[in-house]
Design an enzyme around this catalytic site. Structure first.
Site, short mmCIF file in Angstrom:
data_model
loop_
_atom_site.label_atom_id
_atom_site.label_comp_id
_atom_site.label_asym_id
_atom_site.label_seq_id
_atom_site.Cartn_x
_atom_site.Cartn_y
_atom_site.Cartn_z
N SER A 1 0.83 -1.20 0.00
CA SER A 1 0.00 0.00 0.00
C SER A 1 0.88 1.26 0.00
O SER A 1 1.68 1.44 -0.92
CB SER A 1 -0.97 -0.05 1.19
OG SER A 1 -2.02 0.88 1.02
N ASP B 1 -9.17 -5.97 -4.67
CA ASP B 1 -8.70 -4.85 -3.85
C ASP B 1 -9.68 -3.68 -3.93
O ASP B 1 -9.86 -3.09 -5.00
CB ASP B 1 -7.31 -4.40 -4.32
CG ASP B 1 -6.62 -3.47 -3.34
OD1 ASP B 1 -7.29 -2.62 -2.73
OD2 ASP B 1 -5.39 -3.58 -3.19
N HIS C 1 -7.46 -5.96 0.09
CA HIS C 1 -6.40 -5.02 0.48
C HIS C 1 -5.89 -5.36 1.88
O HIS C 1 -5.62 -4.48 2.70
CB HIS C 1 -6.93 -3.58 0.44
CG HIS C 1 -5.85 -2.53 0.44
ND1 HIS C 1 -5.04 -2.29 -0.64
CD2 HIS C 1 -5.44 -1.67 1.40
CE1 HIS C 1 -4.19 -1.33 -0.36
NE2 HIS C 1 -4.40 -0.94 0.88
#
Length: 307
Positions: free
Chosen positions: A108, A256, A284
């Protein structure tokens, strides 16, 4: 029964800040630096991933960003910082462990940090793995703002987070004095959405993770500063990714909700010779059920560049 993972902890200086870090494996082996995402502690890299990397012949280092876990917290209003400063923290960790060149694995926001270092400090990067991330230079705040005001993405723009995730993010921030039980109750709905709808959701796993986060944090709300840092003006653009020379893996989930798959495709397209691997059903988050798959991909990526 699986034995607990034993790491070697230390405090690392980064300017006048201190960062908590932990090392695993043989110091003579190639180093994998694990860089977590926004508001996330280093221990949110699962022990199962770390153990598999160590068993695969890697020295592994994970650390707490500033404003998370056991690292220093900052008064952002009087001392603002940027993603570039967070990237400098990652270099400080490498310096403290006397690592000249490392395999960078960033999740991320950690993926943005790792991409940035591959552009600005190419000699420090053996390989780059951008996990559940997006291209460097993406104006996520603008994408979110348009989505929240009901405007469609601009032509050619990457998609924003899903409406379900945006709605959940607005309602799952624990209060500053939340008890452990209240903290976990507030966070679980967010983890359900981030996890995605395909893979089985094991609530106990996320409860245990948030319990550890709550116990380790100096200031649970300080991590919000990462959002401010990420929204600060970035002088580098997606075009700068053309300068990346490190062998690159873009690893991403098909489900995601934060950075839909188009973000991974754009990252891989921007980096010369990048390899794109989509993990079916992953959202995610990094659920333990995927420890083996993710570690396998990281070991494969780092194998050819071992020095």
């Amino acid at each position: 029964m699986t034995q607990s993972l034993a790491g070697r902890e230390r405090t690392v200086p980064s300017g006048d800040l201190t960062l908590w870090a932990e090392e695993f494996g043989d110091p003579e082996h190639p180093t994998v630096l694990l860089v977590m995402g926004a508001q996330a502690q280093g221990t949110q890299w699962n022990d199962g991933i770390v153990r598999r990397l160590v068993e695969g012949g890697r020295r592994v280092v994970r650390y707490d960003h500033r404003d998370t876990g056991q690292s220093s917290t900052v008064e952002y209003a009087t001392r603002p910082y940027t993603v570039a400063d967070m990237a400098s923290d990652a270099l400080a960790v490498l310096d403290a462990f006397e690592v000249e060149r490392a395999h960078l694995v960033g999740a991320s926001l950690g993926g943005i940090i790792a991409q940035r270092l591959a552009v600005t400090h190419p000699r420090r990067v053996l390989t780059l793995t951008s996990l559940s991330s997006q291209p460097l230079g993406t104006d996520t705040a603008a994408l979110v703002q348009r989505a929240l005001t009901g405007l469609p993405p601009l032509p050619g723009a990457l998609p924003p987070p899903t409406p379900e995730l945006l709605s959940t993010l607005a309602t799952t921030l624990p209060g500053p004095e939340s008890s452990l039980s209240d903290h976990i109750a507030a966070r679980l709905p967010l983890w359900r959405v981030l996890h995605g709808p395909v893979l089985p959701f094991h609530e106990d796993e996320y409860r245990a993770m948030e319990r550890r986060v709550h116990e380790r944090a100096r200031n649970l709300r300080a991590g919000i500063n990462h959002t401010l840092a990420g929204a600060a003006r970035e002088e580098l653009t997606t075009g700068d990714l053309a300068r990346v020379t490190a062998p690159t893996l873009v690893l991403h989930g098909t489900q995601d909700p934060m950075f839909p798959p188009a973000h991974a495709e754009a990252t891989a397209a921007a980096i010369p010779r990048a390899r794109l691997v989509m993990v079916e059903g992953m959202g995610h988050t990094l659920p333990a059920a995927l420890d083996g798959r993710l570690a396998h991909e990281i070991l494969r990526q780092t194998a050819d560049a071992d020095t």
